[in-house]
Scaffold this active site. Structure first.
Site, PDB file in Angstrom:
ATOM      1  N   HIS A 157       0.817  -1.210   0.000  1.00 46.01           N
ATOM      2  CA  HIS A 157       0.000   0.000   0.000  1.00 46.01           C
ATOM      3  C   HIS A 157       0.854   1.264   0.000  1.00 46.01           C
ATOM      4  CE1 HIS A 157      -3.753  -1.981  -0.014  1.00 46.01           C
ATOM      5  NE2 HIS A 157      -3.732  -2.416   1.225  1.00 46.01           N
ATOM      6  N   TRP A 204      -9.138  -6.909   2.308  1.00 43.62           N
ATOM      7  CA  TRP A 204      -8.075  -7.501   3.135  1.00 43.62           C
ATOM      8  C   TRP A 204      -8.583  -8.651   4.016  1.00 43.62           C
ATOM      9  CZ3 TRP A 204      -9.259  -2.166   3.982  1.00 43.62           C
ATOM     10  CH2 TRP A 204      -8.571  -1.306   3.122  1.00 43.62           C
ATOM     11  N   GLU A 244      -7.986  -0.618   7.118  1.00 42.06           N
ATOM     12  CA  GLU A 244      -7.652   0.540   6.283  1.00 42.06           C
ATOM     13  C   GLU A 244      -6.347   0.251   5.555  1.00 42.06           C
ATOM     14  OE1 GLU A 244      -9.505   3.165   5.887  1.00 42.06           O
ATOM     15  OE2 GLU A 244     -10.869   3.181   7.610  1.00 42.06           O
ATOM     16  N   CYS A 245      -6.170   0.911   4.388  1.00 40.63           N
ATOM     17  CA  CYS A 245      -4.945   0.706   3.624  1.00 40.63           C
ATOM     18  C   CYS A 245      -3.808   1.584   4.116  1.00 40.63           C
ATOM     19  CB  CYS A 245      -5.181   0.969   2.142  1.00 40.63           C
ATOM     20  SG  CYS A 245      -5.548   2.699   1.748  1.00 40.63           S
ATOM     21  N   GLY A 246      -4.143   2.613   4.894  1.00 44.40           N
ATOM     22  CA  GLY A 246      -3.121   3.520   5.392  1.00 44.40           C
ATOM     23  C   GLY A 246      -3.327   4.956   4.954  1.00 44.40           C
TER      24      GLY A 246
END
Length: 243
Positions: A130, A231, A238-240
């Site tokens: 990510h 995920w 969250e992906c970040g």
């Protein structure tokens, strides 16, 4: 007389508590109208072209029609579903979008990515995946577009981790982060889409309420959070980008 294109506000000078109280029950259109009026330049919509993102784009480009079209920043991770990329092209043509596509530098195919990072980096190091495909291109895009404020399609009812999300907040770079549909529900989003005949990703009709990268997105079961298919089994929510 030349109209100034300087922003009328500086994010760090805003009273976010009062602003959130003022707009807590507002329609997304009213929140976006305030955003355009207060931030005539430096306003960017980030979009993964999920249904909530398209709703916001429709409000901007069909309803509000600001004199300076709001840039729509899309992150090409190289791993989107074909349906997502088809929707991006369709939306660009339909709305005449000021579309700004950002991706990792010097890699333009899945084969090239696998050659450099391995066949499935998302399985071995999801955080690195990510960082390379989303976080770095996003930050670079916001910087190059001169963003002082950016708009997301997040809603509070998408997941427990978003339940207390404000409409207005500051990000880690002290840019204003605007979540205009935070107070809407999934039902309200789809009611708007059907009422205004807004285009959307056909995968939404196939059990994918939240659509991310193809290798790490699955349909959800009845009763699961909208983002449960992202995920799956990785312990992530969250992906970040929004942390």
């Amino acid at each position: 007389m030349t109209q100034s294109t300087q922003p009328l506000i500086q994010p760090t000078q805003l009273d976010l508590k009062k602003l959130n109280q003022r707009f807590e029950n507002a329609h997304p259109k009213d929140i976006l109208a305030w955003s355009v009026e207060s931030i005539p330049t430096g306003l960017v919509q980030t979009s993964a072209f999920n249904v909530d993102d398209i709703l916001i784009t429709d409000l901007f480009y069909r309803e509000l029609k600001p004199a300076q079209p709001v840039p729509v920043l899309f992150l090409d991770t190289l791993y989107h579903f074909p349906q997502t990329l088809e929707l991006v092209a369709k939306a660009k043509a339909l709305y005449n979008l000021n579309l700004q596509i950002y991706k990792m530098p010097e890699i333009d195919s899945r084969e090239a990515f696998a050659a450099k990072y391995g066949e499935a980096l998302w399985d071995t190091d999801i955080a690195k995946f990510h960082q390379i495909t989303k976080i770095e291109p996003l930050q670079r895009g916001l910087a190059e577009l001169g963003a002082i404020a950016w708009i997301t399609g997040r809603r509070r009812d998408q997941a427990n981790t978003r339940a207390d999300m404000p409409i207005f907040e500051l990000d880690t770079q002290e840019r204003l982060k605007i979540n205009p549909i935070a107070n809407w529900t999934r039902k309200e989003t789809w009611a708007y889409v059907f009422e205004h005949d807004v285009i959307y990703n056909p995968l939404h009709d196939q059990g994918y309420p939240s659509i991310g990268d193809e290798p790490i997105t699955t349909p959800i079961a009845e009763g699961e959070d909208e983002r449960a298919g992202r995920w799956r089994g990785m312990g992530k929510t969250e992906c970040g980008i929004h942390i």
